[in-house]
Motif scaffolding. Structure first.
Motif, PDB file in Angstrom:
ATOM      1  N   MET A 121     120.343  96.226  66.494  1.00 54.15           N
ATOM      2  CA  MET A 121     121.352  97.243  66.251  1.00 54.15           C
ATOM      3  C   MET A 121     120.708  98.590  65.993  1.00 54.15           C
ATOM      4  O   MET A 121     119.763  98.707  65.214  1.00 54.15           O
ATOM      5  N   TYR A 122     121.204  99.611  66.676  1.00 54.88           N
ATOM      6  CA  TYR A 122     120.952 100.998  66.333  1.00 54.88           C
ATOM      7  C   TYR A 122     122.289 101.618  65.961  1.00 54.88           C
ATOM      8  O   TYR A 122     123.284 101.416  66.684  1.00 54.88           O
ATOM      9  N   GLY A 123     122.330 102.375  64.856  1.00 57.54           N
ATOM     10  CA  GLY A 123     123.598 102.929  64.393  1.00 57.54           C
ATOM     11  C   GLY A 123     123.512 104.416  64.105  1.00 57.54           C
ATOM     12  O   GLY A 123     122.439 104.968  63.839  1.00 57.54           O
ATOM     13  N   GLU A 124     124.671 105.052  64.142  1.00 56.95           N
ATOM     14  CA  GLU A 124     124.766 106.477  63.809  1.00 56.95           C
ATOM     15  C   GLU A 124     124.595 106.690  62.301  1.00 56.95           C
ATOM     16  O   GLU A 124     124.917 105.818  61.515  1.00 56.95           O
ATOM     17  N   HIS A 125     124.067 107.807  61.889  1.00 58.99           N
ATOM     18  CA  HIS A 125     123.897 108.979  62.732  1.00 58.99           C
ATOM     19  C   HIS A 125     122.550 108.955  63.449  1.00 58.99           C
ATOM     20  O   HIS A 125     121.508 108.668  62.856  1.00 58.99           O
ATOM     21  N   PHE A 126     122.584 109.254  64.755  1.00 55.06           N
ATOM     22  CA  PHE A 126     121.401 109.389  65.578  1.00 55.06           C
ATOM     23  C   PHE A 126     121.051 110.875  65.586  1.00 55.06           C
ATOM     24  O   PHE A 126     121.807 111.699  66.090  1.00 55.06           O
ATOM     25  N   ASP A 127     119.902 111.237  65.015  1.00 50.84           N
ATOM     26  CA  ASP A 127     119.548 112.638  64.834  1.00 50.84           C
ATOM     27  C   ASP A 127     118.923 113.216  66.099  1.00 50.84           C
ATOM     28  O   ASP A 127     117.709 113.404  66.204  1.00 50.84           O
ATOM     29  N   ILE A 128     119.786 113.482  67.080  1.00 49.24           N
ATOM     30  CA  ILE A 128     119.391 114.090  68.345  1.00 49.24           C
ATOM     31  C   ILE A 128     120.264 115.316  68.584  1.00 49.24           C
ATOM     32  O   ILE A 128     121.342 115.437  67.991  1.00 49.24           O
ATOM     33  N   PRO A 129     119.832 116.232  69.444  1.00 48.88           N
ATOM     34  CA  PRO A 129     120.729 117.309  69.826  1.00 48.88           C
ATOM     35  C   PRO A 129     121.952 116.733  70.557  1.00 48.88           C
ATOM     36  O   PRO A 129     121.879 115.642  71.137  1.00 48.88           O
ATOM     37  N   THR A 130     123.047 117.450  70.525  1.00 51.57           N
ATOM     38  CA  THR A 130     124.226 117.014  71.268  1.00 51.57           C
ATOM     39  C   THR A 130     123.851 116.837  72.732  1.00 51.57           C
ATOM     40  O   THR A 130     123.310 117.759  73.357  1.00 51.57           O
TER      41      THR A 130
END
Length: 240
Positions: free
Chosen positions: A151-160
């Protein structure tokens, strides 16, 4: 013919018998095998090769670079990272897979931490196609379902993202932006989430289709590159 280099740190396969049983030729080998069936010209490169397998000759003859890394991000030499970054800015496509979100090159191109939530319990993942008209989603149904994944979950710290192609839902309740496109300079970047090393994700036909589509999407545009710096005028400039 599109020239693809599949890069993998290749550490799990050498240290973990479970990973080796899932990917006996390495994750890079499994990805290279199905891409060759798509008539791409494919080579592989790994962390422990000289210059991590990414010499100037290799990079200059790569249209699209695929990147998988996890436990050894810090071992990738900064000068190699910079060479990859400059090649992307010059037009080389980059497809970053799974834990490659924490690679030096992806973080450098994104300019953020690229951090996220994670949980490795082997739960169901459903990747919903949220941009069905996008070429990366060509040939895929409304969603891709994986029986077991990390599992990967938000918040994903990437640019929009420039475009969002997939959003994942996990059995534990989290959601995640799993298919994100970016333009950096003259090059295109696609981040695609699935691919934990202990699960046979890269044998899934839909996952293979997405990666092949991403290669075709990210390949360089055939045109002369822009010329930068001081420029002569195209028209006569009237004196003041």
């Amino acid at each position: 013919m599109v020239k693809v280099t599949v890069w993998n740190e290749n550490r799990h396969e050498n240290k973990n018998p479970l990973v080796r049983s899932v990917y006996p030729t390495g994750i890079h080998g499994a990805i290279a095998e199905f891409l060759r069936q798509e008539s791409f010209e494919v080579r592989t490169a790994t962390l422990d090769e000289p210059e991590h397998g990414l010499t100037d000759e290799v990079l200059n003859n790569t249209n699209v670079l695929i990147w998988w890394g996890h436990t050894a991000h810090e071992e990738v030499r900064d000068e190699v990272v910079e060479k990859v970054r400059l090649r992307v800015l010059d037009g080389m496509g980059l497809v970053v897979l799974h834990s490659g979100h924490f690679s030096k090159v992806f973080k450098k191109l994104m300019g953020t931490t690229c951090d996220l939530k994670w949980r490795d319990t082997g739960e169901k993942e459903r990747l919903w196609v949220v941009n069905p008209g996008h070429p990366i989603a060509s040939g895929v149904g409304e969603f891709i379902e994986l029986e077991k994944e990390e599992m990967y979950g938000e918040h994903f710290d990437i640019p929009t993202p420039d475009e969002l192609v997939f959003v994942s839902w996990f059995e534990g309740g989290e959601v995640f932006r799993s298919g994100c496109t970016y333009t950096r300079g003259n090059g295109k970047v696609f981040y695609f989430r699935p691919g934990h090393e202990t699960f046979p994700t890269y044998y899934n036909a839909d996952i293979q289709r997405v990666i092949a589509n991403a290669v075709n999407w990210a390949k360089p545009v055939e045109r002369n590159r822009p010329v930068y710096g001081n420029a002569k005028s195209l028209e006569k400039i009237s004196s003041k």
